[in-house]
Design an enzyme around this catalytic site. Sequence first.
Site, PDB file in Angstrom:
ATOM      1  N   GLY A  28       0.799  -1.220   0.000  1.00 37.83           N
ATOM      2  CA  GLY A  28       0.000   0.000   0.000  1.00 37.83           C
ATOM      3  C   GLY A  28       0.828   1.264   0.000  1.00 37.83           C
ATOM      4  N   HIS A  31       2.568   4.536  -4.911  1.00 28.13           N
ATOM      5  CA  HIS A  31       3.215   5.631  -5.641  1.00 28.13           C
ATOM      6  C   HIS A  31       3.372   5.208  -7.099  1.00 28.13           C
ATOM      7  CE1 HIS A  31       6.741   3.139  -5.275  1.00 28.13           C
ATOM      8  NE2 HIS A  31       6.741   3.230  -3.958  1.00 28.13           N
ATOM      9  N   HIS A  34       4.569   1.664  -7.873  1.00 32.50           N
ATOM     10  CA  HIS A  34       3.528   0.636  -7.835  1.00 32.50           C
ATOM     11  C   HIS A  34       2.633   0.729  -9.076  1.00 32.50           C
ATOM     12  CE1 HIS A  34       4.079   1.344  -3.336  1.00 32.50           C
ATOM     13  NE2 HIS A  34       4.350   0.061  -3.460  1.00 32.50           N
ATOM     14  N   GLN A  58       7.597  -9.463   7.814  1.00 35.01           N
ATOM     15  CA  GLN A  58       8.831  -9.033   7.173  1.00 35.01           C
ATOM     16  C   GLN A  58       9.471  -7.817   7.844  1.00 35.01           C
ATOM     17  OE1 GLN A  58       6.636  -8.395   3.306  1.00 35.01           O
ATOM     18  NE2 GLN A  58       8.098  -6.732   3.053  1.00 35.01           N
ATOM     19  N   LYS A 146      13.397  -2.046  -8.199  1.00 32.49           N
ATOM     20  CA  LYS A 146      13.868  -1.237  -7.070  1.00 32.49           C
ATOM     21  C   LYS A 146      14.322  -2.122  -5.896  1.00 32.49           C
ATOM     22  CE  LYS A 146      13.609   1.829  -3.593  1.00 32.49           C
ATOM     23  NZ  LYS A 146      13.558   0.846  -2.517  1.00 32.49           N
TER      24      LYS A 146
END
Length: 283
Positions: A28, A31, A34, A58, A146
């Site tokens: 979520g 940006h 995504h 995580q 990324k």
Amino acid sequence: MKVISTVQEMVQASRQAERPLGLVPTMGYLHEGHMALVRRARQENRTVVTSIFVNPLQFGPQEDLATYPRDTERDLRLLRDARVDVAFLPNAEEMYPPGFCTFVDVQGVTSRLEGERRPGHFRGVTTVVTKLIAIVRPDRSYFGQKDGQQVVVVKRLTLDLNLGTEIVIVPTVREADGLALSSRNAYLSEQERRAAPVLHRSLCRAREVWEQGQRDAEALREEMRGVIAQEPLAHLGYVSVADAGTLEELRRLDRLAMVSLAVRIGKTWLIDNIVLDGGEKEP
Ligand code: PAF
């Protein structure tokens, strides 16, 4: 767009969905990075599912789970506008009900770099990604370059466990000054934000010397450290010039290599990478 919050309903929707189905897993606070994944998934599939789940597994005990940025309403608006078919938003109880005790552990490639800096992180990532793939049964799953090590780990995971989904990697989206988009950029103060493009500058320097013919991996690492040292707000975690498949550190740049680094700016850890692929520039 259907908004689904239970595993059972998601399994049902996936069974009835038109194929191919593309899954974009996210935490979520969406940006443009995504949205590049979502757009690619939209182009390539009849059905697009985006999951939003801030996966507690995580995050380490000292990490930012509680403060991780969230804006579900805005996320749903963006996904609707991008013509996503299903937003899957389970809560932690739904994903990890009482009694949950099965974990997925990819070895080797998870022990270095981010794995060393964030013990347990990849075990959390591979466990949730395996669950999401089991629930959604996507033909294709979309990840951003990324998070370069995550890409390597997830490819290994899906290959080793025959998860039957194609992993599609989408290039990193950057701000005009080179900073890679990340939800954690939201933590940076104005001054820190001005310092943050130093990661990209250091990667550009590595690529520059590589393009000039330098093939000694330590020379590239040294150049990168030099660039980071010029930024007083930047604290270096690691620089790496590694085999792009195994993530073992290289002595010579004689194969596909991932050049990556982790830098702390203020309290915020930022990571970035490029792939040097034997002559071609990164897109
Ligand atoms: O890259 C992320 O946002 C997360 O690690 C992922 C893949 C959604 C798993 O929680």
